[in-house]
Scaffold this motif. Sequence first.
Motif, PDB file in Angstrom:
ATOM      1  N   MET A 138       0.829  -1.208   0.000  1.00 60.34           N
ATOM      2  CA  MET A 138       0.000   0.000   0.000  1.00 60.34           C
ATOM      3  C   MET A 138       0.860   1.254   0.000  1.00 60.34           C
ATOM      4  N   ASN A 139       0.381   2.291  -0.672  1.00 57.98           N
ATOM      5  CA  ASN A 139       1.037   3.598  -0.605  1.00 57.98           C
ATOM      6  C   ASN A 139       0.247   4.498   0.334  1.00 57.98           C
ATOM      7  N   LEU A 140       0.921   5.016   1.347  1.00 61.27           N
ATOM      8  CA  LEU A 140       0.257   5.896   2.303  1.00 61.27           C
ATOM      9  C   LEU A 140       0.760   7.325   2.145  1.00 61.27           C
ATOM     10  N   LEU A 141      -0.128   8.258   2.522  1.00 65.48           N
ATOM     11  CA  LEU A 141       0.223   9.676   2.490  1.00 65.48           C
ATOM     12  C   LEU A 141      -0.029  10.242   3.876  1.00 65.48           C
ATOM     13  N   VAL A 142       0.963  10.925   4.444  1.00 67.61           N
ATOM     14  CA  VAL A 142       0.777  11.552   5.751  1.00 67.61           C
ATOM     15  C   VAL A 142       1.031  13.048   5.599  1.00 67.61           C
ATOM     16  N   ILE A 143       0.051  13.863   6.014  1.00 72.67           N
ATOM     17  CA  ILE A 143       0.174  15.318   5.868  1.00 72.67           C
ATOM     18  C   ILE A 143       0.613  15.924   7.196  1.00 72.67           C
ATOM     19  N   GLY A 144       1.782  16.565   7.185  1.00 78.99           N
ATOM     20  CA  GLY A 144       2.339  17.179   8.383  1.00 78.99           C
ATOM     21  C   GLY A 144       3.835  16.907   8.439  1.00 78.99           C
ATOM     22  N   GLY A 145       4.505  17.524   9.391  1.00 73.59           N
ATOM     23  CA  GLY A 145       5.964  17.343   9.419  1.00 73.59           C
ATOM     24  C   GLY A 145       6.581  17.573  10.780  1.00 73.59           C
ATOM     25  N   GLY A 146       5.896  17.112  11.836  1.00 76.47           N
ATOM     26  CA  GLY A 146       6.457  17.294  13.184  1.00 76.47           C
ATOM     27  C   GLY A 146       6.625  15.962  13.907  1.00 76.47           C
ATOM     28  N   GLY A 147       6.834  16.053  15.203  1.00 78.17           N
ATOM     29  CA  GLY A 147       7.047  14.855  16.012  1.00 78.17           C
ATOM     30  C   GLY A 147       5.839  13.939  15.992  1.00 78.17           C
ATOM     31  N   ARG A 148       4.664  14.543  16.008  1.00 78.92           N
ATOM     32  CA  ARG A 148       3.434  13.753  15.946  1.00 78.92           C
ATOM     33  C   ARG A 148       3.389  12.903  14.675  1.00 78.92           C
ATOM     34  N   GLU A 149       3.708  13.540  13.539  1.00 83.27           N
ATOM     35  CA  GLU A 149       3.666  12.819  12.273  1.00 83.27           C
ATOM     36  C   GLU A 149       4.729  11.716  12.256  1.00 83.27           C
ATOM     37  N   HIS A 150       5.880  11.983  12.867  1.00 82.59           N
ATOM     38  CA  HIS A 150       6.921  10.958  12.919  1.00 82.59           C
ATOM     39  C   HIS A 150       6.423   9.746  13.712  1.00 82.59           C
ATOM     40  N   ALA A 151       5.722  10.019  14.826  1.00 86.74           N
ATOM     41  CA  ALA A 151       5.206   8.920  15.657  1.00 86.74           C
ATOM     42  C   ALA A 151       4.151   8.124  14.885  1.00 86.74           C
ATOM     43  N   ILE A 152       3.297   8.822  14.129  1.00 87.51           N
ATOM     44  CA  ILE A 152       2.269   8.135  13.337  1.00 87.51           C
ATOM     45  C   ILE A 152       2.939   7.268  12.261  1.00 87.51           C
ATOM     46  N   ILE A 153       3.943   7.844  11.593  1.00 87.85           N
ATOM     47  CA  ILE A 153       4.612   7.127  10.499  1.00 87.85           C
ATOM     48  C   ILE A 153       5.331   5.883  11.012  1.00 87.85           C
ATOM     49  N   LYS A 154       6.034   6.022  12.136  1.00 82.89           N
ATOM     50  CA  LYS A 154       6.753   4.854  12.676  1.00 82.89           C
ATOM     51  C   LYS A 154       5.773   3.732  13.008  1.00 82.89           C
ATOM     52  N   LYS A 155       4.612   4.109  13.518  1.00 84.52           N
ATOM     53  CA  LYS A 155       3.620   3.105  13.886  1.00 84.52           C
ATOM     54  C   LYS A 155       3.003   2.471  12.629  1.00 84.52           C
ATOM     55  N   LEU A 156       2.709   3.281  11.619  1.00 84.77           N
ATOM     56  CA  LEU A 156       2.131   2.746  10.377  1.00 84.77           C
ATOM     57  C   LEU A 156       3.090   1.771   9.694  1.00 84.77           C
ATOM     58  N   ARG A 157       4.393   2.047   9.834  1.00 86.03           N
ATOM     59  CA  ARG A 157       5.432   1.204   9.242  1.00 86.03           C
ATOM     60  C   ARG A 157       5.384  -0.240   9.753  1.00 86.03           C
ATOM     61  N   GLU A 158       4.813  -0.427  10.942  1.00 87.49           N
ATOM     62  CA  GLU A 158       4.798  -1.772  11.539  1.00 87.49           C
ATOM     63  C   GLU A 158       3.892  -2.719  10.749  1.00 87.49           C
ATOM     64  N   ASN A 159       3.011  -2.159   9.910  1.00 88.16           N
ATOM     65  CA  ASN A 159       2.092  -3.010   9.156  1.00 88.16           C
ATOM     66  C   ASN A 159       2.780  -3.505   7.879  1.00 88.16           C
ATOM     67  N   PRO A 160       2.867  -4.845   7.688  1.00 85.62           N
ATOM     68  CA  PRO A 160       3.587  -5.387   6.517  1.00 85.62           C
ATOM     69  C   PRO A 160       2.915  -5.068   5.180  1.00 85.62           C
TER      70      PRO A 160
END
Length: 426
Positions: free
Chosen positions: A1-23
């Motif tokens: 899947m291709n995901l898009l995350v809008i934003g660029g702070g610590g919150r977005e980094h935490a969301i992205i790291k968590k989303l990455r856990e999904n294979p």
Amino acid sequence: MNLLVIGGGGREHAIIKKLRENPRVSTIYALPGNGGISLDATCVPEIGAKGIPAIVEFAKTHRIDFAVVAQDDPLALGCVDRLHELNIPCFGPDSKAARIEASKVFSKNLMQKYGIPTARYEVFDDPRAALSYLQAQSFPIVIKADGLALGKGVLIPQNYAEAQEAIRSIMEDKTFGESGNRIVIEEFLTGPEVSVLSFTDGRTIVPMVSSMDHKRAGDGDVGPNTGGMGTVAPNPCYTPEIAQICMETIFLPTIRAMEAEGCPFKGCLYFGLMLTPTGPKVIEYNCRFGDPETQVVLPLLKTDLLTVMEAVENERLHELDVQWLDASAACVILASGGYPGHYEKGKAMSFPDTFPQNITCYHAGSKMVDGQLFTNGGRVLGITAVAPTLTEALQDAYATAQTIHFDGKYMRRDIGQRALKAMEEK
Ligand code: AMP
Ligand code: GLY
């Protein structure tokens, strides 16, 4: 899947790291992202979070399967509405529902109409009427600009002279821009503050682990308000009994009120609560994950984040059993000296070769230049530790914070002390 995350702070980094856990996740694009986020996602620094036409154009050409709009401005500007027009599934409220944060007048009127506990208030669009009202009030009192003001649109004058100054600054000098055309004046409440983020699909609401922010710049909660200097989770003041009261008197009534108003809320609804002597009351709603609350809440989430976000979008949240780790998390923000006032950017950062296994380093304001990370904001990093107890989480977060260096590095030394004291008093 291709995901898009809008934003660029610590919150977005935490969301992205968590989303990455999904294979199932292959590519994550972050618009704009930041230097540290570029280690976990494909960042597009040229496209800012407020550039809705550019975001839409990007989404059209990059076969996005799911988008997460994490920041308040794009939500208020209708980013989710536009992406939905392209049939892209999203996590985040549409612009009508985002008014719960974008307009204080909207949220206060909603609470009044539906009997949701909050501070007593009046709305003004005329500075003279506001001043004559203030003459008959007791102090301190709370004055809030109606619109989004980067979390800074709240003033708490201690006497009439300060209140006059506050009205002039918000309504005449427009310190917070057009967001100050209308103001809310409200009763000053007291008691411990608790942040409760929740997942909601408009009908079902699932509160996340509670947390505690540290908004002031200095140790002992003094100095100017910031975006947040550190967080801990869970918040020891938030007992199961209080959680039950909040569910019945605040959380469910809020999502039912939004549905009744024709703007059901889907996404992360953030409740800023004050536990007053007369019960929990709403200080503010946010239409998104809190920053830096997310950096302690998501590390404690056991259930896969993308699965929860898809359930929210598909209005099937009731089918999930969202699970949390039975542990504590602490996040210490490393800021640029001078923040939230004037500070310098562009300082080279140095990191240890590896972090301990229970530590995550989230980037809030950093930039990558030729493979080297530099500071690029007021809040630079958030160091989060997860451990069996809060005491251990704090020790571990501070131990790692000592091993990261950049010129002017500033952090509060007392993150979590208020929570530890509340635990002793229990
Ligand atoms: P906000 O920018 O809306 O998060 O508000 C900043 C801070 O102002 C909150 O975290 C509270 O500490 C304080 N605050 C806001 N409203 C009230 C109120 N009615 N009574 C007391 N403190 C308040
Ligand atoms: N930490 C408070 C907020 O995100 O608004």
